[in-house]
Motif scaffolding. Structure first.
Motif, PDB file in Angstrom:
ATOM      1  N   ALA A  54      -6.317   1.215  13.041  1.00 54.44           N
ATOM      2  CA  ALA A  54      -6.194   2.632  12.757  1.00 54.44           C
ATOM      3  C   ALA A  54      -5.288   2.871  11.530  1.00 54.44           C
ATOM      4  O   ALA A  54      -4.745   2.223  11.200  1.00 54.44           O
ATOM      5  CB  ALA A  54      -5.500   3.130  14.051  1.00 54.44           C
ATOM      6  N   ASP A  55      -5.834   4.284  11.012  1.00 55.51           N
ATOM      7  CA  ASP A  55      -5.342   4.628  10.169  1.00 55.51           C
ATOM      8  C   ASP A  55      -4.149   5.662  10.479  1.00 55.51           C
ATOM      9  O   ASP A  55      -3.475   6.409   9.643  1.00 55.51           O
ATOM     10  CB  ASP A  55      -5.864   5.289   8.916  1.00 55.51           C
ATOM     11  CG  ASP A  55      -6.887   6.325   9.589  1.00 55.51           C
ATOM     12  OD1 ASP A  55      -6.904   6.667  10.618  1.00 55.51           O
ATOM     13  OD2 ASP A  55      -7.982   6.745   8.710  1.00 55.51           O
ATOM     14  N   GLU A  56      -4.010   5.999  11.607  1.00 56.90           N
ATOM     15  CA  GLU A  56      -2.850   6.538  12.297  1.00 56.90           C
ATOM     16  C   GLU A  56      -2.094   6.005  13.379  1.00 56.90           C
ATOM     17  O   GLU A  56      -2.627   4.901  13.740  1.00 56.90           O
ATOM     18  CB  GLU A  56      -3.541   8.020  12.953  1.00 56.90           C
ATOM     19  CG  GLU A  56      -4.092   8.833  11.878  1.00 56.90           C
ATOM     20  CD  GLU A  56      -4.655  10.007  12.514  1.00 56.90           C
ATOM     21  OE1 GLU A  56      -4.558  10.542  13.653  1.00 56.90           O
ATOM     22  OE2 GLU A  56      -5.375  11.130  11.752  1.00 56.90           O
ATOM     23  N   GLN A  57      -0.919   6.202  13.641  1.00 58.15           N
ATOM     24  CA  GLN A  57       0.034   5.276  14.594  1.00 58.15           C
ATOM     25  C   GLN A  57      -0.543   5.420  15.914  1.00 58.15           C
ATOM     26  O   GLN A  57      -1.230   6.189  16.322  1.00 58.15           O
ATOM     27  CB  GLN A  57       1.308   6.077  14.552  1.00 58.15           C
ATOM     28  CG  GLN A  57       2.331   5.204  15.314  1.00 58.15           C
ATOM     29  CD  GLN A  57       3.609   5.534  15.123  1.00 58.15           C
ATOM     30  OE1 GLN A  57       3.830   6.629  14.653  1.00 58.15           O
ATOM     31  NE2 GLN A  57       4.592   5.020  15.794  1.00 58.15           N
ATOM     32  N   ILE A  58      -0.724   3.969  16.295  1.00 55.24           N
ATOM     33  CA  ILE A  58      -1.141   3.608  17.824  1.00 55.24           C
ATOM     34  C   ILE A  58       0.026   2.972  18.460  1.00 55.24           C
ATOM     35  O   ILE A  58       0.993   2.241  17.607  1.00 55.24           O
ATOM     36  CB  ILE A  58      -2.454   2.901  17.770  1.00 55.24           C
ATOM     37  CG1 ILE A  58      -2.441   1.781  16.909  1.00 55.24           C
ATOM     38  CG2 ILE A  58      -3.615   3.459  17.371  1.00 55.24           C
ATOM     39  CD1 ILE A  58      -3.502   0.841  16.907  1.00 55.24           C
ATOM     40  N   GLU A  59       0.317   3.338  19.698  1.00 52.97           N
ATOM     41  CA  GLU A  59       1.240   2.568  20.499  1.00 52.97           C
ATOM     42  C   GLU A  59       1.447   1.023  20.479  1.00 52.97           C
ATOM     43  O   GLU A  59       0.403   0.464  20.611  1.00 52.97           O
ATOM     44  CB  GLU A  59       1.414   2.969  21.953  1.00 52.97           C
ATOM     45  CG  GLU A  59       2.521   2.841  22.897  1.00 52.97           C
ATOM     46  CD  GLU A  59       2.473   3.204  24.183  1.00 52.97           C
ATOM     47  OE1 GLU A  59       3.251   2.864  24.987  1.00 52.97           O
ATOM     48  OE2 GLU A  59       1.629   4.097  24.485  1.00 52.97           O
ATOM     49  N   ASN A  65       1.374  -2.218   5.319  1.00 52.13           N
ATOM     50  CA  ASN A  65       1.775  -1.123   4.418  1.00 52.13           C
ATOM     51  C   ASN A  65       1.008  -1.301   2.943  1.00 52.13           C
ATOM     52  O   ASN A  65       1.230  -2.351   2.749  1.00 52.13           O
ATOM     53  CB  ASN A  65       3.229  -0.855   4.310  1.00 52.13           C
ATOM     54  CG  ASN A  65       4.031  -0.377   5.372  1.00 52.13           C
ATOM     55  OD1 ASN A  65       3.678   0.905   5.803  1.00 52.13           O
ATOM     56  ND2 ASN A  65       4.876  -1.319   5.832  1.00 52.13           N
ATOM     57  N   LEU A  66       0.153  -0.339   2.489  1.00 47.35           N
ATOM     58  CA  LEU A  66      -0.086  -0.934   1.274  1.00 47.35           C
ATOM     59  C   LEU A  66       0.651  -0.942   0.071  1.00 47.35           C
ATOM     60  O   LEU A  66       1.620  -0.032   0.070  1.00 47.35           O
ATOM     61  CB  LEU A  66      -1.341   0.544   0.848  1.00 47.35           C
ATOM     62  CG  LEU A  66      -1.954   0.339  -0.243  1.00 47.35           C
ATOM     63  CD1 LEU A  66      -3.219  -0.736  -0.436  1.00 47.35           C
ATOM     64  CD2 LEU A  66      -2.803   1.832  -0.562  1.00 47.35           C
ATOM     65  N   VAL A  67       0.757  -1.773  -0.658  1.00 47.44           N
ATOM     66  CA  VAL A  67       1.811  -1.922  -1.787  1.00 47.44           C
ATOM     67  C   VAL A  67       1.210  -1.852  -3.166  1.00 47.44           C
ATOM     68  O   VAL A  67       1.693  -1.520  -4.260  1.00 47.44           O
ATOM     69  CB  VAL A  67       2.573  -3.276  -1.616  1.00 47.44           C
ATOM     70  CG1 VAL A  67       3.643  -3.146  -0.414  1.00 47.44           C
ATOM     71  CG2 VAL A  67       1.770  -4.440  -1.785  1.00 47.44           C
ATOM     72  N   TYR A  68      -0.279  -2.143  -3.289  1.00 47.56           N
ATOM     73  CA  TYR A  68      -0.940  -1.910  -4.452  1.00 47.56           C
ATOM     74  C   TYR A  68      -2.512  -1.725  -4.348  1.00 47.56           C
ATOM     75  O   TYR A  68      -2.885  -2.552  -3.550  1.00 47.56           O
ATOM     76  CB  TYR A  68      -0.785  -3.483  -5.367  1.00 47.56           C
ATOM     77  CG  TYR A  68      -1.299  -3.385  -6.549  1.00 47.56           C
ATOM     78  CD1 TYR A  68      -0.878  -3.121  -7.812  1.00 47.56           C
ATOM     79  CD2 TYR A  68      -2.396  -4.289  -6.814  1.00 47.56           C
ATOM     80  CE1 TYR A  68      -1.340  -2.702  -8.911  1.00 47.56           C
ATOM     81  CE2 TYR A  68      -2.929  -4.413  -7.959  1.00 47.56           C
ATOM     82  CZ  TYR A  68      -2.510  -3.845  -9.112  1.00 47.56           C
ATOM     83  OH  TYR A  68      -3.095  -3.823 -10.214  1.00 47.56           O
ATOM     84  N   VAL A  69      -2.952  -0.888  -5.016  1.00 48.29           N
ATOM     85  CA  VAL A  69      -4.449  -0.775  -5.276  1.00 48.29           C
ATOM     86  C   VAL A  69      -4.924  -1.399  -6.457  1.00 48.29           C
ATOM     87  O   VAL A  69      -4.784  -1.320  -7.328  1.00 48.29           O
ATOM     88  CB  VAL A  69      -4.974   0.677  -5.540  1.00 48.29           C
ATOM     89  CG1 VAL A  69      -6.393   0.939  -5.321  1.00 48.29           C
ATOM     90  CG2 VAL A  69      -4.274   1.620  -4.096  1.00 48.29           C
ATOM     91  N   ASP A  79      -3.750  -4.589  -1.700  1.00 49.50           N
ATOM     92  CA  ASP A  79      -2.525  -5.691  -1.090  1.00 49.50           C
ATOM     93  C   ASP A  79      -1.765  -4.735  -0.404  1.00 49.50           C
ATOM     94  O   ASP A  79      -1.280  -3.880  -0.419  1.00 49.50           O
ATOM     95  CB  ASP A  79      -1.823  -6.198  -2.280  1.00 49.50           C
ATOM     96  CG  ASP A  79      -2.648  -7.076  -3.340  1.00 49.50           C
ATOM     97  OD1 ASP A  79      -3.583  -7.735  -2.884  1.00 49.50           O
ATOM     98  OD2 ASP A  79      -2.506  -7.013  -4.537  1.00 49.50           O
ATOM     99  N   TYR A  80      -1.572  -5.688   0.760  1.00 48.45           N
ATOM    100  CA  TYR A  80      -0.647  -4.917   2.152  1.00 48.45           C
ATOM    101  C   TYR A  80       0.294  -5.774   2.398  1.00 48.45           C
ATOM    102  O   TYR A  80       0.241  -6.762   2.124  1.00 48.45           O
ATOM    103  CB  TYR A  80      -1.759  -4.549   3.250  1.00 48.45           C
ATOM    104  CG  TYR A  80      -2.433  -3.501   3.044  1.00 48.45           C
ATOM    105  CD1 TYR A  80      -1.986  -2.280   3.827  1.00 48.45           C
ATOM    106  CD2 TYR A  80      -3.857  -3.575   2.539  1.00 48.45           C
ATOM    107  CE1 TYR A  80      -2.791  -1.182   3.697  1.00 48.45           C
ATOM    108  CE2 TYR A  80      -4.530  -2.529   2.496  1.00 48.45           C
ATOM    109  CZ  TYR A  80      -4.273  -1.153   2.955  1.00 48.45           C
ATOM    110  OH  TYR A  80      -4.902  -0.150   3.042  1.00 48.45           O
ATOM    111  N   GLU A 109      -3.147   4.160   3.473  1.00 49.62           N
ATOM    112  CA  GLU A 109      -1.502   3.802   3.278  1.00 49.62           C
ATOM    113  C   GLU A 109      -0.834   3.013   4.208  1.00 49.62           C
ATOM    114  O   GLU A 109      -0.152   2.161   3.733  1.00 49.62           O
ATOM    115  CB  GLU A 109      -0.628   5.067   2.775  1.00 49.62           C
ATOM    116  CG  GLU A 109      -0.912   6.019   1.926  1.00 49.62           C
ATOM    117  CD  GLU A 109      -0.583   5.193   0.530  1.00 49.62           C
ATOM    118  OE1 GLU A 109       0.409   4.734   0.454  1.00 49.62           O
ATOM    119  OE2 GLU A 109      -1.294   5.531  -0.515  1.00 49.62           O
ATOM    120  N   ARG A 110      -1.238   3.284   5.299  1.00 47.12           N
ATOM    121  CA  ARG A 110      -0.709   2.278   6.629  1.00 47.12           C
ATOM    122  C   ARG A 110      -2.130   1.829   7.483  1.00 47.12           C
ATOM    123  O   ARG A 110      -2.921   2.931   7.717  1.00 47.12           O
ATOM    124  CB  ARG A 110       0.321   2.826   7.444  1.00 47.12           C
ATOM    125  CG  ARG A 110       1.687   3.009   6.745  1.00 47.12           C
ATOM    126  CD  ARG A 110       2.614   3.462   7.805  1.00 47.12           C
ATOM    127  NE  ARG A 110       3.950   3.347   7.077  1.00 47.12           N
ATOM    128  CZ  ARG A 110       4.624   4.230   6.715  1.00 47.12           C
ATOM    129  NH1 ARG A 110       4.323   5.353   6.973  1.00 47.12           N
ATOM    130  NH2 ARG A 110       5.814   4.194   6.127  1.00 47.12           N
TER     131      ARG A 110
END
Length: 117
Positions: A54-59, A65-69, A79-80, A109-110
């Motif tokens: 998911a691109d939104e928080q799930i339990e 985390n995206l660090v570089y496009v 790169d994550y 982004e996440r």
């Protein structure tokens, strides 16, 4: 957006994402550059696993985390960093190709993920 994605190993022990609606090359679905290692951890070295992503928080999810496009000439995608996995510090870098953008309609982004049955 949430999506369950099946990942599987072929006879050469290479990981692939199962994205039925993908019309590109099967090679585009291969998990490499750290993503394959993460799938080995998740699957406990089995030949298949399914992840709720998911691109939104799930339990109870792990977080990438995206660090570089990456530019297209470097393979596109991003790169994550996986800082921890199942409570253990990892600081594991991995690349997710532009199929990620196809699935999520963007490069999140996440990315939240957890294994499902």
């Amino acid at each position: 957006m949430e999506r369950v994605i099946r990942f599987y190993k072929n006879a050469k022990h290479e990981w692939y994402a199962d994205i039925p609606e993908w019309s590109g090359s099967i090679e585009d679905l291969q998990m490499v550059e750290g993503a394959d290692e993460l799938l080995n951890w998740i699957s406990a070295n089995e030949s298949e696993c399914k992840l709720l992503m998911a691109d939104e928080q799930i339990e109870n999810a792990e977080i990438l985390n995206l660090v570089y496009v990456r530019e297209e000439n470097l393979g596109g995608g991003g790169d994550y960093m996986l800082e921890s996995f199942r409570g253990e510090f990892k600081n594991h870098k991995l690349w997710l190709c532009n199929v990620t953008e196809f699935v999520f309609k963007q490069l999140p982004e996440r990315i939240y993920f957890k294994e499902v049955e």
